[in-house]
Design an enzyme around this catalytic site. Structure first.
Site, PDB file in Angstrom:
ATOM      1  N   GLU A 297      47.962  37.461  47.203  1.00  0.00           N
ATOM      2  CA  GLU A 297      47.310  38.763  47.167  1.00  0.00           C
ATOM      3  C   GLU A 297      46.608  39.000  48.503  1.00  0.00           C
ATOM      4  O   GLU A 297      45.960  38.104  49.036  1.00  0.00           O
ATOM      5  CB  GLU A 297      46.289  38.796  46.031  1.00  0.00           C
ATOM      6  CG  GLU A 297      45.558  40.118  45.906  1.00  0.00           C
ATOM      7  CD  GLU A 297      44.448  40.067  44.868  1.00  0.00           C
ATOM      8  OE1 GLU A 297      44.117  41.125  44.306  1.00  0.00           O
ATOM      9  OE2 GLU A 297      43.904  38.965  44.620  1.00  0.00           O
ATOM     10  N   LYS A 376      49.258  45.637  39.354  1.00  0.00           N
ATOM     11  CA  LYS A 376      48.214  44.958  38.596  1.00  0.00           C
ATOM     12  C   LYS A 376      47.678  45.837  37.469  1.00  0.00           C
ATOM     13  O   LYS A 376      47.317  46.998  37.686  1.00  0.00           O
ATOM     14  CB  LYS A 376      47.072  44.543  39.531  1.00  0.00           C
ATOM     15  CG  LYS A 376      46.008  43.667  38.872  1.00  0.00           C
ATOM     16  CD  LYS A 376      44.951  43.263  39.881  1.00  0.00           C
ATOM     17  CE  LYS A 376      43.898  42.361  39.233  1.00  0.00           C
ATOM     18  NZ  LYS A 376      42.819  42.011  40.185  1.00  0.00           N
ATOM     19  N   CYS A 461      45.643  37.886  40.764  1.00  0.00           N
ATOM     20  CA  CYS A 461      44.225  37.517  40.722  1.00  0.00           C
ATOM     21  C   CYS A 461      43.827  36.986  39.349  1.00  0.00           C
ATOM     22  O   CYS A 461      44.500  36.131  38.789  1.00  0.00           O
ATOM     23  CB  CYS A 461      43.360  38.707  41.160  1.00  0.00           C
ATOM     24  SG  CYS A 461      41.634  38.280  41.517  1.00  0.00           S
TER      25      CYS A 461
END
Length: 586
Positions: A297, A376, A461
Site C-alpha cells: 500500500e 478498499k 491495510c
C-alpha cells in the site's frame, strides 16, 4: 479532583494501579513482538482482583474499567498517538486528548467486562469459572473498536492453541483464557482447596452437591485439555497436508515517503523511489521464475496507472508509473500486484463535490495487461475518512476516500521463466522515452500465451484484522495477499501487532498470507499461522523478500462457513442456563 488524587495516592489506589499494570504489562509482553504467550494466563488477574474488591459497586467498576483501558492503551497501543499526529496531521495539543478519548471509548470492553462479570457473579453467588468466559465474550462482541483486538489473539501466540481458531476464531480462545485464568485466581487461596478436599472426602455430605463440585471443577480441566489436544491434532493434520502446488512470490518493500511537508523535492524523491523499486525487483527476481511481484500500500504514493478521463482530469494518472509496472511484468514474465489511487465522479457529474477517491490495488499479467483491481472496502477512520464533515478542517492530511463495493478475488496468470534474448532489459530511466505502449511493443516478441493460474484474496491495510469482513469474500483463493503501509506508526510495535492480529486469518481460512509492507515488517505466513523462518524485513528500510507459497487444497473451514456460530451458541446456552439457575435457586 482532589479526591481522585487522594485515592490514587492511598494504599488502596496504589493497589488498583498495580492491578492495571499487571493486566496491561503481562498482556503486552505476551503479545507481539515479545510473544511470551505463557504470560497471558496471568494478565486477567488484575481485572479479577478489582472486580472482587468492588463487587456490586457499579460506578467504581466503571471508573476502574477506564483505568484499565488507559493503562492498557499506554502499554500496547501507544503508537496511536503517533498515528494521530502523522497520519491524521493533528497538532500535539489535540492528539493528546484524542489518544485519551480513544483509549477509553475504544477499550470500553474493560468496564463492560467488569460490570457484566460482577453482575453474573453476584447473582449466582457461587464459584463458577465459566461466568468469566461469558463476560469476556459479551464484552468483546458488544463494544466498539477501530483496531479490533481480542484477548484470544494474545492466546494465539501459542501455535498449538491458535489452531482452534479454525472453529471458534479468537473469540473461543478469549473464553478459554478467562475461564482458566479465573480458575487460577480462585486457586490462589490454599484454604479454599482444603475446604473442597475435606468436603468431598467426608462421608455423609450431600452426594448431589459433591457431584456438582466435581463436574464444575473437572469441566475446566477437560475443556482446557480439549483445546490443547484439538490444537495438537489440527496442527499435525494441516502440517501434513500435501499442497496442490507452489508459487514463487517476490515482495518489494520500497520505503516510500509518507508526504512532503518538510520541503523535500517531490520529483527527486519519487525518482529515487522508482529507482529503488526497479533495483529491488531485479535483485529479488534474478534469473529465476517469479509468479507474482507484490508492492505494498502506498508503494508509489499519490499516483495511478489507470488511464481514464477522471484520473487524467485530476492529474493522478502518470504514464511513467504505468510504464514501470509494465516493465516489471514484461521483464520478469510475472504478475504484478501494486497499489494506486483511483477516482471517478458520482453520477458522471464532473464537480469537486462529486469526486470519489479509492484506495485501490491492481494486478497486471505477464503481458502487462490489466487483469483486475480491488478497491478498499473497510476504510480507516481519521486516515481515509472523518466521521464528521467539520473534522476535515482539523486535519489536512486525512483523505476523503469512498469505500469499494466488490468482494471478488483477484485472478492471476500462469507465468514462464524470463527468456534469454538479445533484448536489453528496460529500467526506470528508460521510462523517460518509453511510454506504456512503447514498453509493450519493445517486449512484443516475448509475449507469452496466458491462462488463469488461480486467484488470491486481496486485503488492504487493517482489513486483514477483521475476521467477520474477510469471510465475506466469495470463492476459494489460493492464498491471501495483505498490502499495507505501517510507516504512519513510526518505529513501533504496531507493525508486529498488526500482523499478529491478521495472522489468525491464515488459520481460519487455512491459506498462506503474503504480507507486503511499505517500510517493514513484510513476511510470509503459512496456513498454520507460522511466520516462515521468522524472517521479517527490518523497519524503516527498503528491502525485498522472496518466498515459495504453498497452494493448500480448497477447504471451507468451519469458521469460514459458519462464522461466529460457536460463540453465539455459547452465549445463548450460557444466558439460558443463567436465567434458569437464578430463577430456580436464587
Amino acid at each position: 479532583m482532589k479526591s481522585f488524587f487522594r485515592y490514587f495516592s492511598s494504599r488502596e489506589g496504589l493497589i488498583a494501579i498495580l492491578c492495571y499494570v499487571v493486566t496491561a504489562g503481562f498482556s503486552t509482553f505476551a503479545f507481539a513482538p515479545f510473544s511470551q504467550s505463557y504470560l497471558v494466563w496471568i494478565a486477567p488477574l488484575g481485572l479479577f482482583y478489582i472486580e472482587k474488591k468492588y463487587r456490586g459497586e457499579w460506578k467504581k467498576l466503571i471508573w476502574h474499567g477506564f483505568g484499565f483501558a488507559l493503562v492498557f492503551y499506554s502499554f500496547s497501543f501507544h503508537w496511536i498517538y503517533h498515528m494521530v499526529t502523522v497520519f491524521g496531521g493533528f497538532p500535539w495539543f489535540l492528539a493528546g486528548p484524542i489518544f485519551l478519548i480513544s483509549a477509553i471509548i475504544l477499550n470500553f470492553k474493560f468496564p463492560v467486562f467488569l460490570i457484566s462479570f460482577s453482575f453474573l457473579v453476584k447473582k449466582v453467588g457461587r464459584f463458577f469459572p465459566w461466568l468469566a468466559g461469558v463476560a469476556v465474550l459479551f464484552s468483546e462482541f458488544f463494544t466498539p473498536q477501530v483496531f479490533p483486538w481480542y484477548w484470544g489473539n494474545v492466546v494465539g501466540e501459542n501455535h498449538i492453541l491458535s489452531q482452534n481458531a479454525e472453529y471458534a476464531s479468537a473469540y473461543g480462545l478469549s473464553v478459554l483464557l478467562f475461564v482458566f485464568s479465573y480458575f487460577l485466581f480462585q486457586s490462589l487461596k490454599l484454604q479454599r482447596w482444603k475446604k473442597i478436599w475435606n468436603y468431598l472426602f467426608t462421608t455423609g455430605k450431600d452426594k448431589t452437591r459433591k457431584r456438582k463440585i466435581v463436574f464444575g471443577l473437572g469441566s475446566v480441566f477437560v475443556v482446557f485439555l480439549g483445546f490443547w489436544m484439538n490444537g495438537a491434532y489440527l496442527f499435525y493434520k494441516w502440517e501434513n497436508v500435501k499442497p496442490l502446488g507452489t508459487k514463487e512470490v517476490l515482495i518489494i518493500q520500497p520505503n516510500a515517503p509518507l508526504e512532503f511537508r518538510d520541503g523535500r523535492s517531490i520529483a527527486e524523491e519519487i525518482n529515487l523511489l522508482m529507482e529503488r523499486i526497479d533495483s529491488l525487483a531485479e535483485q529479488g527476481a534474478g534469473k529465476d521464475k517469479i509468479d507474482l511481484i507484490v508492492l505494498p500500500e502506498s508503494g508509489v504514493p499519490f499516483f495511478s496507472t489507470h488511464e481514464t478521463e477522471e484520473t487524467k482530469m485530476t492529474r493522478l494518472y502518470w504514464d511513467r508509473f504505468e510504464s514501470m509496472m509494465n516493465i516489471l511484468a514484461l521483464r520478469h514474465k510475472a504478475n504484478v500486484f501494486y497499489n494506486e489511487l483511483d477516482v471517478d465522479f458520482k453520477d458522471g457529474i464532473h464537480t469537486r463535490d462529486n469526486l470519489r477517491s479509492y484506495n485501490s490495488s491492481a494486478l497486471i499479467g505477464p503481458n502487462a495487461d490489466r487483469k483486475g483491481s480491488y478497491q478498499k472496502v473497510y476504510l480507516l477512520i481519521f486516515g481515509e475518512y472523518m466521521p464528521f464533515e467539520w473534522m476535515y478542517e482539523l486535519s489536512g492530511q486525512t483523505g476523503r476516500f469512498e469505500a469499494g463495493k466488490s468482494l471478488s478475488l483477484i485472478p492471476y496468470m500462469e507465468t514462464t521463466p524470463p527468456s534469454v534474448t538479445p533484448l536489453s532489459p528496460l529500467h526506470w530511466f528508460d521510462t523517460a522515452n518509453f511510454n506504456p505502449k512503447a514498453v509493450k511493443e519493445y517486449y512484443g516478441k516475448e509475449t507469452i500465451s496466458e491462462k488463469q493460474a488461480g486467484s488470491f484474496l486481496p486485503l488492504i491495510c487493517y482489513e486483514v484484522i477483521i475476521p467477520e469482513f474477510v469471510r465475506k469474500f466469495q470463492g476459494d483463493p489460493d492464498f491471501i495477499v495483505n498490502v499495507t503501509n505501517d510507516k504512519w506508526y513510526g518505529n513501533s510495535v504496531e507493525t508486529y501487532q498488526h500482523h499478529t492480529l491478521g495472522r489468525m486469518r491464515a488459520i481460519e481460512f487455512r491459506k498462506w498470507i503474503v504480507r507486503s509492507t511499505n517500510s517493514g515488517t513484510s513476511v510470509f505466513t503459512d496456513h498454520l499461522g507460522r511466520n516462515i523462518k521468522d524472517e521479517f524485513t527490518s523497519l524503516d528500510s527498503a528491502a525485498f523478500l522472496r518466498g515459495t507459497v504453498s497452494v493448500i487444497p480448497g477447504y471451507e473451514t468451519f469458521y469460514r462457513r459458519y462464522g461466529n456460530l460457536l460463540s453465539w451458541l455459547f452465549l445463548t446456552i450460557s444466558g439460558s442456563f443463567f436465567v434458569f439457575y437464578v430463577w430456580k435457586f436464587r
